[in-house]
Design a protein around this motif. Structure first.
Motif, PDB file in Angstrom:
ATOM      1  N   ILE A 172      32.976  39.639  47.806  1.00 47.52           N
ATOM      2  CA  ILE A 172      34.155  39.829  46.938  1.00 47.52           C
ATOM      3  C   ILE A 172      35.056  40.838  47.648  1.00 47.52           C
ATOM      4  CG2 ILE A 172      35.020  40.638  44.712  1.00 47.52           C
ATOM      5  CD1 ILE A 172      32.254  40.065  43.504  1.00 47.52           C
ATOM      6  N   LEU A 173      36.264  40.412  47.991  1.00 47.51           N
ATOM      7  CA  LEU A 173      37.210  41.343  48.611  1.00 47.51           C
ATOM      8  C   LEU A 173      38.076  41.973  47.539  1.00 47.51           C
ATOM      9  CD1 LEU A 173      38.406  39.213  51.688  1.00 47.51           C
ATOM     10  CD2 LEU A 173      36.803  41.142  51.696  1.00 47.51           C
ATOM     11  N   VAL A 174      38.496  43.210  47.766  1.00 47.09           N
ATOM     12  CA  VAL A 174      39.372  43.893  46.809  1.00 47.09           C
ATOM     13  C   VAL A 174      40.749  44.051  47.450  1.00 47.09           C
ATOM     14  CG1 VAL A 174      39.767  46.029  45.515  1.00 47.09           C
ATOM     15  CG2 VAL A 174      37.442  45.118  45.736  1.00 47.09           C
ATOM     16  N   GLY A 175      41.783  43.716  46.678  1.00 49.50           N
ATOM     17  CA  GLY A 175      43.151  43.907  47.171  1.00 49.50           C
ATOM     18  C   GLY A 175      44.069  42.806  46.671  1.00 49.50           C
ATOM     19  N   ASN A 176      45.280  42.812  47.180  1.00 47.41           N
ATOM     20  CA  ASN A 176      46.282  41.819  46.774  1.00 47.41           C
ATOM     21  C   ASN A 176      45.963  40.476  47.441  1.00 47.41           C
ATOM     22  OD1 ASN A 176      48.971  40.338  47.582  1.00 47.41           O
ATOM     23  ND2 ASN A 176      49.393  41.513  45.729  1.00 47.41           N
ATOM     24  N   GLU A 177      45.773  39.450  46.606  1.00 49.21           N
ATOM     25  CA  GLU A 177      45.293  38.159  47.118  1.00 49.21           C
ATOM     26  C   GLU A 177      46.236  37.558  48.151  1.00 49.21           C
ATOM     27  OE1 GLU A 177      43.840  35.586  44.097  1.00 49.21           O
ATOM     28  OE2 GLU A 177      43.430  33.963  45.527  1.00 49.21           O
ATOM     29  N   PRO A 201      42.740  45.214  41.646  1.00 49.49           N
ATOM     30  CA  PRO A 201      42.706  46.127  40.497  1.00 49.49           C
ATOM     31  C   PRO A 201      44.021  46.127  39.699  1.00 49.49           C
ATOM     32  CG  PRO A 201      42.383  47.323  42.592  1.00 49.49           C
ATOM     33  CD  PRO A 201      42.425  45.862  42.918  1.00 49.49           C
ATOM     34  N   ASN A 202      45.122  45.805  40.368  1.00 46.75           N
ATOM     35  CA  ASN A 202      46.426  45.822  39.671  1.00 46.75           C
ATOM     36  C   ASN A 202      46.588  44.665  38.691  1.00 46.75           C
ATOM     37  OD1 ASN A 202      47.917  48.118  40.960  1.00 46.75           O
ATOM     38  ND2 ASN A 202      47.261  46.964  42.765  1.00 46.75           N
ATOM     39  N   THR A 203      45.813  43.600  38.876  1.00 42.32           N
ATOM     40  CA  THR A 203      45.966  42.433  37.991  1.00 42.32           C
ATOM     41  C   THR A 203      44.634  42.026  37.355  1.00 42.32           C
ATOM     42  OG1 THR A 203      45.638  41.011  39.919  1.00 42.32           O
ATOM     43  CG2 THR A 203      47.925  41.469  39.302  1.00 42.32           C
ATOM     44  N   TYR A 204      43.621  42.838  37.519  1.00 45.39           N
ATOM     45  CA  TYR A 204      42.274  42.486  37.037  1.00 45.39           C
ATOM     46  C   TYR A 204      42.288  42.339  35.508  1.00 45.39           C
ATOM     47  CZ  TYR A 204      37.158  42.762  36.600  1.00 45.39           C
ATOM     48  OH  TYR A 204      35.844  42.500  36.327  1.00 45.39           O
ATOM     49  N   THR A 205      41.894  41.168  35.028  1.00 44.57           N
ATOM     50  CA  THR A 205      42.056  40.872  33.597  1.00 44.57           C
ATOM     51  C   THR A 205      41.105  41.691  32.716  1.00 44.57           C
ATOM     52  OG1 THR A 205      40.567  39.021  33.918  1.00 44.57           O
ATOM     53  CG2 THR A 205      42.928  38.507  33.891  1.00 44.57           C
ATOM     54  N   GLU A 206      40.008  42.170  33.300  1.00 46.85           N
ATOM     55  CA  GLU A 206      39.051  42.927  32.478  1.00 46.85           C
ATOM     56  C   GLU A 206      39.160  44.440  32.705  1.00 46.85           C
ATOM     57  OE1 GLU A 206      35.074  41.149  32.349  1.00 46.85           O
ATOM     58  OE2 GLU A 206      35.989  39.386  33.277  1.00 46.85           O
ATOM     59  N   MET A 207      40.365  44.882  33.107  1.00 40.44           N
ATOM     60  CA  MET A 207      40.540  46.307  33.425  1.00 40.44           C
ATOM     61  C   MET A 207      40.279  47.207  32.208  1.00 40.44           C
ATOM     62  SD  MET A 207      40.856  48.402  35.752  1.00 40.44           S
ATOM     63  CE  MET A 207      41.781  48.559  37.251  1.00 40.44           C
ATOM     64  N   ASP A 208      40.686  46.778  31.012  1.00 41.44           N
ATOM     65  CA  ASP A 208      40.491  47.631  29.815  1.00 41.44           C
ATOM     66  C   ASP A 208      39.011  47.940  29.618  1.00 41.44           C
ATOM     67  OD1 ASP A 208      43.158  47.610  29.399  1.00 41.44           O
ATOM     68  OD2 ASP A 208      43.144  46.200  27.711  1.00 41.44           O
ATOM     69  N   ALA A 209      38.186  46.922  29.763  1.00 43.65           N
ATOM     70  CA  ALA A 209      36.736  47.119  29.586  1.00 43.65           C
ATOM     71  C   ALA A 209      36.185  48.021  30.692  1.00 43.65           C
ATOM     72  CB  ALA A 209      36.027  45.767  29.603  1.00 43.65           C
ATOM     73  N   LEU A 210      36.734  47.849  31.897  1.00 48.51           N
ATOM     74  CA  LEU A 210      36.273  48.663  33.027  1.00 48.51           C
ATOM     75  C   LEU A 210      36.624  50.142  32.801  1.00 48.51           C
ATOM     76  CD1 LEU A 210      34.868  47.334  35.444  1.00 48.51           C
ATOM     77  CD2 LEU A 210      36.965  47.622  36.765  1.00 48.51           C
ATOM     78  N   VAL A 211      37.838  50.364  32.290  1.00 50.81           N
ATOM     79  CA  VAL A 211      38.297  51.734  32.007  1.00 50.81           C
ATOM     80  C   VAL A 211      37.389  52.354  30.937  1.00 50.81           C
ATOM     81  CG1 VAL A 211      40.174  53.056  30.914  1.00 50.81           C
ATOM     82  CG2 VAL A 211      40.699  51.393  32.713  1.00 50.81           C
ATOM     83  N   ALA A 212      37.118  51.610  29.878  1.00 50.45           N
ATOM     84  CA  ALA A 212      36.275  52.137  28.784  1.00 50.45           C
ATOM     85  C   ALA A 212      34.881  52.482  29.305  1.00 50.45           C
ATOM     86  CB  ALA A 212      36.193  51.095  27.664  1.00 50.45           C
ATOM     87  N   LEU A 258      40.818  54.013  38.769  1.00 51.12           N
ATOM     88  CA  LEU A 258      40.271  52.667  39.022  1.00 51.12           C
ATOM     89  C   LEU A 258      41.206  51.774  39.837  1.00 51.12           C
ATOM     90  CD1 LEU A 258      38.250  51.869  35.785  1.00 51.12           C
ATOM     91  CD2 LEU A 258      37.473  52.713  37.985  1.00 51.12           C
ATOM     92  N   LEU A 259      42.394  52.281  40.158  1.00 47.39           N
ATOM     93  CA  LEU A 259      43.251  51.541  41.097  1.00 47.39           C
ATOM     94  C   LEU A 259      42.782  51.770  42.541  1.00 47.39           C
ATOM     95  CD1 LEU A 259      46.789  52.050  39.530  1.00 47.39           C
ATOM     96  CD2 LEU A 259      45.306  50.039  39.393  1.00 47.39           C
ATOM     97  N   ASP A 260      41.998  52.840  42.724  1.00 44.35           N
ATOM     98  CA  ASP A 260      41.412  53.098  44.048  1.00 44.35           C
ATOM     99  C   ASP A 260      40.343  52.037  44.322  1.00 44.35           C
ATOM    100  OD1 ASP A 260      40.596  55.327  46.250  1.00 44.35           O
ATOM    101  OD2 ASP A 260      38.804  54.394  45.403  1.00 44.35           O
ATOM    102  N   GLU A 261      40.410  51.416  45.512  1.00 47.71           N
ATOM    103  CA  GLU A 261      39.515  50.271  45.757  1.00 47.71           C
ATOM    104  C   GLU A 261      38.025  50.633  45.724  1.00 47.71           C
ATOM    105  OE1 GLU A 261      42.136  50.973  48.072  1.00 47.71           O
ATOM    106  OE2 GLU A 261      41.386  50.651  50.105  1.00 47.71           O
ATOM    107  N   ASN A 262      37.690  51.859  46.156  1.00 51.52           N
ATOM    108  CA  ASN A 262      36.262  52.219  46.144  1.00 51.52           C
ATOM    109  C   ASN A 262      35.759  52.458  44.721  1.00 51.52           C
ATOM    110  OD1 ASN A 262      35.560  51.991  48.882  1.00 51.52           O
ATOM    111  ND2 ASN A 262      36.506  53.969  49.328  1.00 51.52           N
ATOM    112  N   TYR A 263      36.570  53.107  43.894  1.00 54.01           N
ATOM    113  CA  TYR A 263      36.173  53.303  42.496  1.00 54.01           C
ATOM    114  C   TYR A 263      36.099  51.947  41.781  1.00 54.01           C
ATOM    115  CZ  TYR A 263      35.996  58.380  42.296  1.00 54.01           C
ATOM    116  OH  TYR A 263      35.618  59.689  42.467  1.00 54.01           O
ATOM    117  N   PHE A 264      37.125  51.106  42.023  1.00 55.56           N
ATOM    118  CA  PHE A 264      37.150  49.781  41.382  1.00 55.56           C
ATOM    119  C   PHE A 264      35.914  48.969  41.797  1.00 55.56           C
ATOM    120  CE2 PHE A 264      38.573  45.268  41.622  1.00 55.56           C
ATOM    121  CZ  PHE A 264      38.841  45.059  40.275  1.00 55.56           C
ATOM    122  N   GLY A 265      35.660  48.939  43.086  1.00 53.60           N
ATOM    123  CA  GLY A 265      34.514  48.169  43.591  1.00 53.60           C
ATOM    124  C   GLY A 265      33.197  48.695  43.049  1.00 53.60           C
TER     125      GLY A 265
END
Ligand SMILES: CC(C)(COP(=O)(O)OP(=O)(O)OC[C@H]1O[C@@H](n2cnc3c(N)ncnc32)[C@H](O)[C@@H]1OP(=O)(O)O)[C@@H](O)C(=O)NCCC(=O)NCCS
Ligand SMILES: CC(=O)OP(=O)(O)O
Length: 323
Positions: free
Chosen positions: A45-50, A72-83, A102-109
């Protein structure tokens, strides 16, 4: 390397293990992701702008077929990830801070791993070790019974294979830390079919020098033997006493290690990090790692000097840790 690595590869192939590679715009990462997916060894799974990732991959000739890309900028489940992040950090991050972090790729990943959207993570081709592992230390955390994460290298040259620890994380380990690093390194060695014979390294052999540094290692030997009496472990040893049978005979007669150690625990990060790079660069050993040990879920760091082969291999090792 080939036999050692092939057996790890066989264990994970076709098992659909998902490994996040947060540095989606790095050429070495793109090459490794393309190969991993093509060979069906792991599901990257790569992280970044497709669009940007696909454009760059296309220029380099990589189709990235079967490679998932999450932004991370368009991730549909970001709210759940933040919580989930706010809950995990318990008072250490507000919701607003979490959204930024969570916009940071390492934190997001790392959060993808923590929330079981992925089985493991490999990063560090373009980030320092501190920036790569800090999210894992804060979110994934150590497994029960382990207080410190540490990082080992599997050093390979032809048929020779050794474990070097800790080369990546703990700057000034205590005796207790060194004992724990030794015990965890024994488990990592077994993952690579190495039957561990552990040497706790110092500039002294069995009391030949006395200082707070040598006594720290001697104390670590005592603790490790108490906590894991089943291990073949001894020290404190200079490297020659641990590795050369004739030197062991004169410097450490009667030790369970007679110049046949294969798992080396260095007394500090200075010694471990310098030691592995000397073996790699002067001794022509392949250095696989650092493989992080003691975490609840597998996260591994690359050296910034890595190549795509290193990314490929560490991704497979990370997948094996997830089994
Ligand atoms: C690993 C490292 C980044 C941690 O430092 P840090 O981020 O300043 O750590 P902090 O003390 O602020 O701790 C951050 C969190 O990580 C945890 N942590 C720190 N070190 C840890 C370890 N070895 N094992 C497990 N958890 C650890 C802390 O408990 C803390 O958790 P919390 O926020 O939930 O309370 C730091 O020790 C380091 O820089 N090590 C050297 C890395 C390096 O450059 N290696 C050479 C190249 S490989
Ligand atoms: C493991 C290590 O030394 O990493 P880097 O070379 O990126 O500092």
């Amino acid at each position: 390397m080939s036999n050692l690595f092939e057996s790890v590869k066989q264990k994970v192939t076709g098992k659909n293990i998902k490994i996040v590679l947060p540095e989606g715009m790095d050429e070495r990462i793109l090459e490794a992701a393309d190969r991993l997916a093509k060979e069906n060894v792991v599901n990257p799974i790569l992280v970044g702008n497709e669009t940007a990732i696909k454009e760059k991959a296309g220029q380099l000739g990589f189709a990235l077929e079967g490679v998932e890309i999450l932004d991370p900028n368009t991730y549909t489940e970001m709210d759940a990830l933040v919580a989930s992040f706010v809950e995990r950090r318990k008072g250490k991050a507000t919701e607003e801070q979490a959204r930024k972090i969570l916009l940071d790729e390492n934190y997001f990943g790392t959060m993808l791993v923590y929330t079981n959207k992925a089985d493991g993570l490999v990063s560090g081709a373009a980030h320092s070790t501190a920036d790569t592992v800090r999210p894992a230390l804060q979110i994934i955390k150590t497994k029960p019974g382990v207080s410190k994460t540490s990082g080992v290298f599997i050093m390979v040259r032809g048929e020779e294979k050794y474990v070097f620890a800790d080369c990546a994380i703990n700057i000034a380990p205590t005796s207790q830390d060194l004992a724990e690093i030794a015990i965890e390194s024994a488990k990592t060695a077994q993952l690579f079919d190495i039957e561990p014979k552990i040497a706790m390294l110092s500039f002294s052999t069995k009391g030949s020098a006395k200082s707070p540094e040598t006594e720290k290692v001697a104390e670590a030997v005592k603790i490790a033997k108490e906590q894991a009496p089943e291990l073949t472990l001894d020290g404190e040893f200079q490297f020659d006493a641990a590795f050369v049978p004739s030197v062991a005979k004169s410097k450490a007669p009667g030790s369970v290690i007679q110049g046949d150690a294969n798992t080396f625990v260095f007394p500090s990060l200075e010694a471990g990090n310098i030691g592995y790079k000397i073996a790699q660069r002067l001794g022509n050993f392949e250095a696989i790692g650092p493989v992080l040990q003691g975490l609840n879920m597998p996260v591994n760091d690359l050296s910034r000097g890595c190549n795509s082969e290193d990314v490929y291999k560490l991704s497979i090792i990370t997948a094996a840790q997830a089994l």
